[in-house]
Design a protein around this motif. Structure first.
Motif, PDB file in Angstrom:
ATOM      1  N   ASN A  39      -0.820   0.319  -4.075  1.00  0.00           N
ATOM      2  CA  ASN A  39       0.424   0.758  -4.715  1.00  0.00           C
ATOM      3  C   ASN A  39       1.325  -0.415  -5.086  1.00  0.00           C
ATOM      4  OD1 ASN A  39       0.394   3.697  -4.887  1.00  0.00           O
ATOM      5  ND2 ASN A  39       0.253   3.644  -2.645  1.00  0.00           N
ATOM      6  N   LYS A  81       3.107  -0.003  -8.526  1.00  0.00           N
ATOM      7  CA  LYS A  81       4.084   1.086  -8.435  1.00  0.00           C
ATOM      8  C   LYS A  81       5.289   0.670  -7.605  1.00  0.00           C
ATOM      9  CE  LYS A  81       4.449   6.010  -7.288  1.00  0.00           C
ATOM     10  NZ  LYS A  81       3.736   7.202  -6.758  1.00  0.00           N
ATOM     11  N   THR A  97       0.815  -1.220   0.000  1.00  0.00           N
ATOM     12  CA  THR A  97       0.000   0.000   0.000  1.00  0.00           C
ATOM     13  C   THR A  97       0.846   1.268   0.000  1.00  0.00           C
ATOM     14  OG1 THR A  97      -0.140   0.026   2.420  1.00  0.00           O
ATOM     15  CG2 THR A  97      -1.890  -1.142   1.228  1.00  0.00           C
TER      16      THR A  97
END
Length: 240
Positions: free
Chosen positions: A130, A133, A101
């Motif tokens: 996330n 990413k 996250t």
């Protein structure tokens, strides 16, 4: 070998170091009992570093330092903990458990590039907001990581039960426990497992003294060895 003391040296296979009670998720059946913390807090950096340094001083080898929370990247001073672990020769490996996250700050990412460290990223699908990413960042910065998928791999580990079992039944539970060597360092105390550490931190149930071992400047090597090798049945087992 650790369990049966077949080493000439005092070796501990792993320590779970709890940086914070705070988490970005609220998973049902969390093994670290995070949903039970009504006012979660960070660990004190000074207390944590002191207890970790004392513990490392008294042993010969820590095979693996496991850095956890909650979500460890919530802890703003995580870099200081990791820098210590990197240079400490008695600590052989560092694993950081994250839920995907949070993408850490650049300062932390630079520290993570060390080959002694690996991220274990649990993929909670859409909840790990996330995840992609973070993977992209790790690849770009050449940070070691592995991915843990949770499909079909989730234990019901978070029930705090009423203590109705007999002493013999609790001993049997402990003998068959899969987590009894997941030593955990939390708020200046050493525990046999994350459940016993979190149960104590929640402060809703008074636990006997044998549930943990204080780790401070007065703690001796014998104190730690007596707890590690002599504690056969922590009080928290009654509630697990």
């Amino acid at each position: 070998n650790h369990i049966t003391k077949q080493f000439d040296k005092f070796v501990i296979p792993s320590i779970d170091l709890i940086l914070t009670e705070k988490c970005t998720l609220n998973c049902a059946d969390c093994a670290n009992l995070m949903p039970y913390f009504t006012s979660p807090k960070d660990s004190s950096l000074d207390q944590m570093m002191t207890s970790l340094a004392v513990l490392i001083d008294k042993i010969d080898v820590l095979t693996e330092l496991r850095v956890l929370g909650g979500e460890p990247f919530i802890f703003k001073k995580i870099s200081e903990v990791l820098k210590y672990a990197i240079v400490e020769k008695k600590i052989k490996h560092v694993v950081i458990y994250t839920n995907g996250t949070i993408v850490p700050r650049l300062e932390t990412l630079e520290v993570l590039k060390n080959n002694k460290i690996i991220l274990e990223i649990t993929n909670y699908k859409k909840l790990s907001r996330n995840f992609e990413k973070l993977i992209e960042t790790c690849n770009k910065m050449e940070i070691n990581y592995l991915i843990r998928e949770i499909d079909g791999d989730w234990d019901d580990s978070a029930n705090i039960i009423e203590p109705t079992r007999t002493l013999e039944e609790n001993k049997k539970i402990f003998d068959e426990c899969c987590a009894k060597y997941l030593y955990t360092l939390m708020h200046g105390k050493l525990y046999r497992c994350p459940f016993s550490a979190s149960l104590d931190a929640i402060k809703k149930i008074p636990l006997e003294k044998n549930n943990s071992q204080e780790i401070n400047e007065k703690t001796s090597k014998k104190d730690i060895q007596d707890y590690v090798y002599g504690s056969k049945y922590p009080d928290a087992c009654k509630y697990c």
